[in-house]
Structures are given as C-alpha cells and as structure tokens.
Design an enzyme around this catalytic site. Structure first.
Site, PDB file in Angstrom:
ATOM      1  CG  HIS A 249       5.376   7.890  12.773  1.00 60.41           C
ATOM      2  ND1 HIS A 249       5.188   6.527  12.714  1.00 60.41           N
ATOM      3  CD2 HIS A 249       6.650   8.103  12.373  1.00 60.41           C
ATOM      4  CE1 HIS A 249       6.287   5.937  12.322  1.00 60.41           C
ATOM      5  NE2 HIS A 249       7.192   6.863  12.098  1.00 60.41           N
ATOM      6  CE  LYS A 251       6.026   6.904   7.791  1.00 64.88           C
ATOM      7  NZ  LYS A 251       5.534   6.913   9.181  1.00 64.88           N
ATOM      8  CG  ASP A 256     -10.508  12.370  -7.433  1.00 65.90           C
ATOM      9  OD1 ASP A 256     -10.202  13.496  -7.014  1.00 65.90           O
ATOM     10  OD2 ASP A 256     -10.354  12.022  -8.615  1.00 65.90           O
ATOM     11  CG  HIS A 426      10.797   2.272   7.783  1.00 66.85           C
ATOM     12  ND1 HIS A 426       9.679   2.905   7.295  1.00 66.85           N
ATOM     13  CD2 HIS A 426      11.202   3.017   8.847  1.00 66.85           C
ATOM     14  CE1 HIS A 426       9.420   3.985   8.025  1.00 66.85           C
ATOM     15  NE2 HIS A 426      10.322   4.076   8.972  1.00 66.85           N
ATOM     16  CE  LYS A 428       6.838   2.385   9.936  1.00 65.81           C
ATOM     17  NZ  LYS A 428       8.018   2.366  10.677  1.00 65.81           N
ATOM     18  CG  ASP A 433      -4.282 -17.665  13.728  1.00 65.10           C
ATOM     19  OD1 ASP A 433      -3.120 -18.108  13.747  1.00 65.10           O
ATOM     20  OD2 ASP A 433      -4.967 -17.529  14.737  1.00 65.10           O
TER      21      ASP A 433
END
Length: 508
Positions: A249, A251, A256, A426, A428, A433
């Site tokens: 999952h 991404k 370089d 979508h 996450k 604080d």
C-alpha cells in the site's frame, strides 16, 4: 450480451473471485462428502475447532482479530477450525511468506551524514521515545538538514513530481499501490521514457491487486520493453491463501537520492481530480529534499531485493548528496505485516497518548481496535481536543457503515467527528500540539495496521506540522460536524447491521 460476457471474462477481478469462490465450495463440499463416509470426521473437526478457539484465546494476537475468528469458528464448528489453519494468522501461513522478507537495517556508518536521532532526543526529550522506537525497530533514523514541503491536494503534488522528474540524472524509483493509465500516469510515463534514453535507472514496483482493475495484465512486461525495470508486487494468483492479503500500500517516488515524495496519492486521475469519483478527491502528500530522503531510498531497495531476488549494491551509491538548511527533524519509516510489530499503529498511539492540547486525524476509513478506541477516549476525556475527519462520500459502502458505527462511542467520549462534504477524503495524517505530524499511507483501519506494507514520515518541530494543522482546520470548515441530532437520525436497523459488520471488520 456477448460484449458484457466478454468484459466479465477479461476482468481479472471477476475471474479471480469466481475461482476463489469455487475453491471454497469444493473444500466445503469435499469435507461434507468425506464426513458422510467417515462418521468420526465431523467429531474430529469439531474438536479441532474447540482446540483452535482455546489456542486463539491464549495467543498474543490483536483481541479484535481473535474475536472475529472465534465467532466464525463457533458459527461453523465443522469447518471453522480448518479454515483458520489454512487461512488464519498461523505460524505456518506466515512462514510461507515471512522467510522471504528479512530486510537488513540500513548501515549509515560510512555515510557522509550522521543520523540525528540522538540529536533530536537531546534537543526535544518529548519526542525521544518515539524517534528511538522507530529507529530501533524499523532501522530508520531521524534526520535534519532536510527541506520539507506539504501538498494539500494531489494536483499540487503532481506538478512538483513532474518538475523533479525532469531533473533526474541518475535514478528514479517508483513504488505505488495503484497505477492507472490516464493523464497523470501517461504524463509521467512520457518523462520516464525520455529519462531511460538518457541512461537514467528507472525502477517501478506496483501492487498487482491494487492495479488489477486499472492496468492490463502483464503491464510490467510492457514497461520492461521500454527499458523500465518493473515488477508486480505479490502477484494475484486466485488460490485460497493468507498472503493474498499482504498488499503493498506504499506510495513513494525517489529521484537521485536527493528528492523523495510520499503520501496518500496514487498515480491515477481521480487523485488529481482529472476524473471525478465520489465528488472532490481530497488527498495529501509531502516532498523531502536532503538527508531525510535516505530512509525512503533504503525502504525501496529493501523491497526491491525482496520482490526481485536481486542483490542490491551497497547503499552508499544511492544516498543523498544534497544538504539543506534544517527545518526541524524528519523520520520516514515503514511497516510490514510479516512481523509482530505494528509500528504504524504504535506511532499513532504514542502521539495520541502524548498529546497535551490537541490531536487532529484525517482518514478515509475508521476501523479501530480496542487499543485505539481507548487511546482516543482517554485523550478526549482528559481535555485534549481530539478531532477526526472522514469522507462525506464513501468509496466502499460496507467499510463506510463500519466507519460510522464508531461515531456514537467516540462522540460520547468527547471526540469531535467531521465528514468532508465536498467528496472523498483520502488523506492519512495526524498532527498534535504544534510539534508533531505524520503524513503517509497509513489508514486508521486493520488492513493498514496489520495486513499492508505501509510508509509514512514523522515530522518533529518542522514547518510541515503547521501546514498540516492549517490544512485540517480549513478542511473542517467545509465538513459536517457529527452531533447528537445526526446520531439520532441513524436508522436502528442500519445501526445494528453496522455493529454486526464490526465483528468481522478485521476480515474485510
């Protein structure tokens, strides 16, 4: 009719689902047929189920996961125990995959830069435990001398990705759950073709199930024909086994060794709102430039070695050469389902437990275990401003029912819940604080915490922390607050159905 039938036959999801269902029917029918001839077998299978229930009670697995299996076994005493042996979280099932994935922690001893985990711990003792936890268990230290940029939507990140790809000189690494032909991927692919001709080392890992409906079969062969080194992660073979659940999952994109992208944004047009699915698609991502990218490169090469069997050259050749002014500390890390350490969930829990003023969370799915519910509840009841944002338009209706089933319990504890009205959220993220934030691929659900390969970046006293907070507050302004009136309007039949689904949430 022929066209429809042809599409169904060509759809790997349909064919695979039918084959899996056929295997399940064959197993159940076969056991029933054998039981009719050997009358002692049903009693043996029932005893086996009872033994496995006792074993599950004694196991150290997550309690919610164990309860789900215990319910299945008790409902199907003849088959349930055998099903768990074949497809549950047993040492045998995990060993079939686990022995193949034993990543060695990266060695930065000969690197020109020094990891900053202990420097962070000394300067900000409040973050010491979390930074050391990730570094010791994941092998991914904290770094400074890194420029960080936060993207509020996929369109912003896509523009930056193309700009950085054009500058690539040595290598480009891609690791994505979903790749889909369209404006986003076709634009990137054209750049990759040019870079291959320039001698740039281009490698792509994509998840076979994640892209099963978005790419043609054997698309990796097409990429290889272009000079791109490509591999499908955990190829989908329609057989009843547990490791079908272990999806990549993550991404990430690394260029370089100096630039790295990470976040919830896949390489498909809905992520940049070129294609409308479930209203406006709200997603987030980050870009690192400098020393912090070393962790991303190491994580990619670890998985590349795992999926290809190749021996990766020494890490030194791929490490960052750029040194940027410090902007706090960054710590990219990953999580794997093939060990007993849930680094993703544990990092979230540590942030929630340590929160003094506020903790804001965005997640497309809310499927929580007791530990997470308790942490959120205690934080809210202790006066911490706890806010959770979820989608207003779902992409998976069953999971959305389960997500909403947690609202009442959390609301009563003082947690503020919002649904993003313009469409599908979508993103996450978690921020707390004004000094801590995490942006990555980790959903607040069982699949992310226990079944998927995931990645994220933890920011300590970085400008990204303020950017994440501001973005969430602006998102709240266009979201609907879940209140008593909303909860009273939920039909009781739907509420009961959602509660029943929650019992099997770890299996969805």
């Amino acid at each position: 009719m022929r066209r429809i039938l042809g599409r169904l036959i060509a759809d790997r999801r349909v064919v695979g689902g039918c084959l899996l269902a056929l295997q399940l029917v064959i197993v159940m029918y076969g056991l029933d047929w054998i039981s009719m001839r050997w009358s002692w077998l049903p009693h043996m299978l029932t005893v086996l189920s009872l033994i496995i229930v006792i074993w599950l009670v004694r196991k150290y697995d997550n309690p919610t996961y164990k309860i789900s299996w215990i319910i299945v076994i008790l409902l199907l005493p003849l088959f349930g125990g055998l099903f768990y042996l074949l497809w549950g979280n047993t040492p045998f099932n995990r060993a079939r995959t686990q022995h193949k994935y034993e990543p060695n922690p990266p060695d930065f001893n000969d690197y020109m830069r020094t990891p900053a985990t202990e420097e962070l711990a000394a300067q900000y003792p409040r973050h010491a435990a979390r930074a050391r936890y990730i570094a010791s268990l994941n092998g991914m230290p904290a770094w400074t001398n890194t420029e960080a940029r936060y993207f509020r939507v996929g369109e912003e990140m896509f523009a930056a990705m193309c700009e950085e790809l054009e500058r690539a000189k040595k290598f480009i690494f891609f690791e994505y759950f979903i790749i889909e032909e369209g404006v986003m991927w076709d634009t990137i692919l054209e750049i990759l073709k040019r870079k291959v001709r320039e001698g740039v080392d281009v490698r792509v890992i994509y998840d076979d199930v994640g892209s099963i409906a978005t790419l043609p079969p054997n698309y990796d062969r097409y990429l290889i024909s272009l000079g791109i080194r490509a591999v499908r992660f955990n190829r989908f073979v329609p057989t009843l086994n547990t490791y079908l659940n272990y999806r990549n999952h993550r991404k990430m994109m690394i260029i370089d060794g100096n630039v790295g992208f990470m976040g919830g944004i896949n390489l498909a047009d809905e992520y940049i709102n070129k294609k409308v699915r479930f209203g406006h698609w709200k997603d987030t991502g980050i870009m690192l430039r400098g020393e912090g990218t070393a962790n991303m490169t190491s994580l990619f090469l670890q998985l590349w070695e795992y999926v290809t069997g190749e021996t990766v050259p020494p890490l030194d050749a791929y490490l960052p050469t750029a040194k940027l002014p410090p902007d706090g500390y960054v710590q990219p890390f990953a999580d794997s389902p093939l060990d007993d350490i849930n680094i993703g969930e544990s990092t979230y829990l540590q942030i929630i437990h340590n929160a003094r003023d506020y903790v804001y969370i965005t997640t497309p799915y809310l499927v929580l275990d007791n530990e997470m519910i308790t942490a959120l509840t205690i934080a809210a009841q202790s006066g911490v401003d706890v806010r959770i944002l979820t989608p207003g338009i779902p992409d998976k209706k069953l999971v959305y029912m389960i997500t909403r089933s947690y609202y009442q319990q959390l609301h009563r504890a003082g947690v503020k819940i919002y649904e993003y009205r313009p469409g599908f959220l979508h993103a996450k993220c978690i921020v707390s604080d004004d000094d801590t934030a995490v942006v990555g691929t980790i959903n607040m659900d069982f699949r992310s915490f226990f079944l998927h390969f995931e990645c994220a970046t933890c920011f300590y006293n970085s400008s990204v922390v303020g950017a994440v907070k501001q973005d969430i507050l602006e998102t709240i302004n266009v979201s609907r607050r879940i209140d008593d009136m909303w909860l009273h309007k939920v039909p009781w039949l739907r509420s009961i159905a959602a509660s029943v689904l929650r019992l099997f949430a770890p299996m969805l």
